[in-house]
Structures are given as C-alpha cells and as structure tokens.
Design a protein around this motif. Sequence first.
Motif, short mmCIF file in Angstrom:
data_model
loop_
_atom_site.label_atom_id
_atom_site.label_comp_id
_atom_site.label_asym_id
_atom_site.label_seq_id
_atom_site.Cartn_x
_atom_site.Cartn_y
_atom_site.Cartn_z
N THR A 90 5.21 -5.62 19.48
CA THR A 90 6.02 -6.40 18.55
C THR A 90 7.44 -6.48 19.11
O THR A 90 7.97 -5.47 19.57
N ILE A 99 7.33 -3.97 12.47
CA ILE A 99 7.16 -4.85 11.31
C ILE A 99 7.25 -3.97 10.07
O ILE A 99 6.69 -2.88 10.02
N ARG A 100 8.00 -4.44 9.09
CA ARG A 100 8.02 -3.78 7.79
C ARG A 100 8.08 -4.85 6.71
O ARG A 100 8.17 -6.04 7.00
N TYR A 101 8.03 -4.42 5.47
CA TYR A 101 7.89 -5.36 4.36
C TYR A 101 8.94 -5.09 3.29
O TYR A 101 9.34 -3.96 3.07
N SER A 111 5.94 -0.16 1.13
CA SER A 111 4.98 0.39 2.08
C SER A 111 4.00 -0.67 2.58
O SER A 111 3.84 -1.73 1.95
N GLU A 112 3.33 -0.35 3.68
CA GLU A 112 2.31 -1.26 4.19
C GLU A 112 1.15 -1.37 3.20
O GLU A 112 0.57 -2.44 3.04
N TYR A 114 1.34 -1.31 -0.04
CA TYR A 114 1.77 -2.28 -1.04
C TYR A 114 1.64 -3.70 -0.49
O TYR A 114 1.15 -4.59 -1.17
N ALA A 115 2.07 -3.89 0.75
CA ALA A 115 2.00 -5.21 1.38
C ALA A 115 0.56 -5.70 1.48
O ALA A 115 0.29 -6.89 1.33
N GLN A 116 -0.39 -4.79 1.73
CA GLN A 116 -1.79 -5.16 1.87
C GLN A 116 -2.48 -5.37 0.52
O GLN A 116 -3.62 -5.80 0.48
N THR A 123 7.70 -10.49 5.13
CA THR A 123 7.38 -9.80 6.37
C THR A 123 8.64 -9.80 7.22
O THR A 123 9.27 -10.84 7.43
#
Length: 138
Positions: A90, A99-101, A111-112, A114-116, A123
């Motif tokens: 990346t 990558i973070r959210y 958190s990832e 939560y993003a999923q 993003t």
Amino acid sequence: MKRIALFIGSMSVATAGFCGVGQYSDSTVCYIYKQDKLQKKLNCQYDVVEGASMSYAFRQASYTLPGFGKMATSNSANYNDSGDVTGWTTTVNDEPAIIRYRLPTNQRIVSEAYAQSGKEILTCYVSKKSKWEICAEQ
C-alpha cells in the motif's frame, strides 16, 4: 456513484487465469490530514484503475485536490494457488502506507471489523513516512 468510463477486458486462460481491468473517474469529497489533524475538507476529482487475476489484484487512484495538487494511492496483493494473500503493498505518493477507516459523520477512526460490518465508512490511506492521509467518500 457515477462512473464516466468503464473498461472490462483482457481475458487470459493461460497460467494467470481470468484477468479484468476497470477504469473510472468521478468527483467526491476528500479529507486531507497531516499527522492525524484535519487540514482540509474539499471537493475533489479522482481517477481509478483496478484489476485482478488469479494471483494478483491492484487498485490505483489519483486524486486532484484543489490547493493541494495531486495525491496518488495504490494497493496490491499477491495470492498463492490456494487463494491466500502472500504479500500486500500500500502506498501514498509512492511512500509505504497503511489503510485505515473513519466515520463519515465525525471522521473518528474505527476498527477494520467495524469497516467490514457493511456500515458507511471512509477509506483512508496514511503515509508511514510523511504522515499525510487522504480519505475519500466513495
């Protein structure tokens, strides 16, 4: 999201298997951070190229940011025959990145997991070196 141009093609049944490439451009809202502090929220244009085969996937986006110039993000993954990721890269402006959210309402980092979950998120790509971060509503 309005996609101006979409190109899907390049099928190969050789060793790489199916290969597809897509290109599109659009406008959105971008958030620019420096060392975790919001510098600017602005309307921006972006161009994306993405593609995949059985052993490789990539996404490259170039953002035109009025008053900031351009920022380019990319991420790519290599896969083995079992479909497991064997390497991930990346970048932001060719610098190593993560990558973070963030939440679109208050830009708080989530958190990832939560993003999923399917909830709406931003993003974000964060340079490990310069600490510049770009987040986009897409």
